[in-house]
Design an enzyme around this catalytic site. Structure first.
Site, mmCIF file in Angstrom:
data_model
loop_
_atom_site.group_PDB
_atom_site.id
_atom_site.type_symbol
_atom_site.label_atom_id
_atom_site.label_comp_id
_atom_site.label_asym_id
_atom_site.label_seq_id
_atom_site.Cartn_x
_atom_site.Cartn_y
_atom_site.Cartn_z
ATOM 1 N N LYS A 76 0.844 -0.995 0.117
ATOM 2 C CA LYS A 76 0.005 0.010 -0.168
ATOM 3 C C LYS A 76 0.901 1.257 0.058
ATOM 4 O O LYS A 76 2.103 1.387 0.251
ATOM 5 C CB LYS A 76 -0.971 -0.068 1.257
ATOM 6 C CG LYS A 76 -2.148 -1.214 1.202
ATOM 7 C CD LYS A 76 -2.805 -1.151 2.302
ATOM 8 C CE LYS A 76 -3.877 -2.283 2.400
ATOM 9 N NZ LYS A 76 -5.008 -2.156 3.191
ATOM 10 N N TYR A 91 -12.358 -2.078 -3.924
ATOM 11 C CA TYR A 91 -12.791 -2.302 -2.500
ATOM 12 C C TYR A 91 -14.342 -2.167 -2.485
ATOM 13 O O TYR A 91 -14.872 -1.790 -1.417
ATOM 14 C CB TYR A 91 -12.207 -0.960 -1.700
ATOM 15 C CG TYR A 91 -10.762 -1.525 -1.061
ATOM 16 C CD1 TYR A 91 -10.646 -2.668 -0.441
ATOM 17 C CD2 TYR A 91 -9.987 -0.905 -1.512
ATOM 18 C CE1 TYR A 91 -9.386 -3.208 -0.154
ATOM 19 C CE2 TYR A 91 -8.468 -1.222 -1.122
ATOM 20 C CZ TYR A 91 -8.253 -2.200 -0.241
ATOM 21 O OH TYR A 91 -6.915 -2.443 -0.024
ATOM 22 N N ASN A 106 -2.065 -0.196 6.813
ATOM 23 C CA ASN A 106 -1.778 -1.457 7.545
ATOM 24 C C ASN A 106 -0.707 -2.113 6.461
ATOM 25 O O ASN A 106 -0.544 -3.349 6.367
ATOM 26 C CB ASN A 106 -2.753 -2.437 7.736
ATOM 27 C CG ASN A 106 -3.895 -2.910 6.662
ATOM 28 O OD1 ASN A 106 -3.651 -2.191 5.623
ATOM 29 N ND2 ASN A 106 -4.860 -3.647 7.138
ATOM 30 N N HIS A 143 -2.184 -5.514 1.396
ATOM 31 C CA HIS A 143 -3.437 -6.068 1.267
ATOM 32 C C HIS A 143 -3.275 -7.620 0.784
ATOM 33 O O HIS A 143 -2.273 -7.860 -0.263
ATOM 34 C CB HIS A 143 -4.336 -5.456 0.330
ATOM 35 C CG HIS A 143 -5.530 -6.273 -0.356
ATOM 36 N ND1 HIS A 143 -6.860 -6.274 0.466
ATOM 37 C CD2 HIS A 143 -5.671 -6.944 -1.378
ATOM 38 C CE1 HIS A 143 -7.488 -7.229 -0.139
ATOM 39 N NE2 HIS A 143 -6.944 -7.594 -1.284
ATOM 40 N N GLU A 152 -9.351 -10.456 -8.136
ATOM 41 C CA GLU A 152 -8.469 -9.578 -7.745
ATOM 42 C C GLU A 152 -7.264 -9.567 -8.699
ATOM 43 O O GLU A 152 -6.857 -8.279 -9.223
ATOM 44 C CB GLU A 152 -8.108 -9.556 -6.269
ATOM 45 C CG GLU A 152 -9.319 -9.200 -5.524
ATOM 46 C CD GLU A 152 -8.844 -9.104 -3.859
ATOM 47 O OE1 GLU A 152 -7.624 -9.466 -3.633
ATOM 48 O OE2 GLU A 152 -9.726 -8.856 -3.268
HETATM 49 P P1 CMP Z 1 -7.755 -4.640 3.511
HETATM 50 O O1 CMP Z 1 -7.006 -5.962 3.574
HETATM 51 O O2 CMP Z 1 -6.791 -3.757 2.596
HETATM 52 O O3 CMP Z 1 -9.099 -4.616 2.998
HETATM 53 C C1 CMP Z 1 -9.767 -3.643 3.545
HETATM 54 C C2 CMP Z 1 -9.100 -2.349 4.148
HETATM 55 O O4 CMP Z 1 -10.022 -1.598 5.043
HETATM 56 C C3 CMP Z 1 -8.369 -3.033 5.220
HETATM 57 O O5 CMP Z 1 -7.230 -3.787 4.820
HETATM 58 C C4 CMP Z 1 -8.363 -2.078 5.965
HETATM 59 O O6 CMP Z 1 -6.887 -1.522 5.795
HETATM 60 C C5 CMP Z 1 -9.055 -0.913 5.956
HETATM 61 N N1 CMP Z 1 -9.880 -0.494 7.033
HETATM 62 C C6 CMP Z 1 -9.697 0.803 7.445
HETATM 63 N N2 CMP Z 1 -10.509 0.987 8.665
HETATM 64 C C7 CMP Z 1 -10.863 -0.385 8.919
HETATM 65 C C8 CMP Z 1 -11.777 -0.997 9.996
HETATM 66 N N3 CMP Z 1 -12.323 -0.288 11.063
HETATM 67 N N4 CMP Z 1 -12.040 -2.220 9.978
HETATM 68 C C9 CMP Z 1 -11.584 -3.026 8.671
HETATM 69 N N5 CMP Z 1 -10.663 -2.424 8.022
HETATM 70 C C10 CMP Z 1 -10.361 -1.241 7.985
#
Ligand code: CMP
Length: 139
Positions: free
Chosen positions: A11, A51, A114, A117, A128
């Site tokens: 990311k 998303y 984070n 993904h 994807e």
């Molecule tokens: P990802 O695996 O990319 O899939 C969805 C993303 O939404 C997740 O990682 C997080 O980085 C992001 N996200 C942001 N806020 C939240 C939240 N409260 N709960 C879950 N995902 C979140």
């Protein structure tokens, strides 16, 4: 054990913090192979589509804004049980719950930034991967 493909995204925070090589070394040390990768700047439309499953969640706007805030690296990983193996080495979505030794446990602090993904199922991995790559790009 099945040989699978999964989609990974390093990311914008991983690219900005210059840790994509470190993350790739976690991936390679786990035995997964990176068979395709490219750096790209997602458009708002691409991020919203990718998303889409989260479009009704409160964090959707913030997620799209973050994912378009800078370049990402999209990758296809291959290996035994690649979908679940990559989720294991990424660690929990919320870095506060992620174990040390995982990518998020070692490099991330915040659920909204984070670092990585990974596809959550084989079916989503196929979708994807198709979203970002043509079959001839997978070598
Ligand atoms: P990802 O695996 O990319 O899939 C969805 C993303 O939404 C997740 O990682 C997080 O980085 C992001 N996200 C942001 N806020 C939240 C939240 N409260 N709960 C879950 N995902 C979140």
């Amino acid at each position: 054990m099945a040989i699978e493909r999964t989609l990974s995204i390093l990311k914008p925070d991983a690219v900005k913090n210059n840790i994509t090589g470190k993350i790739n070394s976690y991936i390679e040390s786990s035995g997964l192979k990176i068979i395709a990768q490219k750096m790209m700047l997602l458009t708002k439309k691409q991020a919203e589509l990718f998303y889409e499953i989260h479009k009704d969640r409160s964090f959707f706007g913030e997620l799209v804004e973050f994912m378009t805030s800078g370049p990402v690296i999209v990758q296809v990983l291959v290996g035994k049980n690649a979908v679940s193996k990559y989720r294991q080495i990424m660690g929990a979505t919320d870095p506060k719950q992620a174990e040390k030794g995982t990518i998020r446990g070692d490099f991330a602090d915040d659920i909204s930034e984070n670092r990585v993904h990974g596809s959550d199922s084989l079916e989503n991995a196929r979708k994807e991967i198709d979203f970002f790559f043509a079959e001839h790009e997978l070598v």
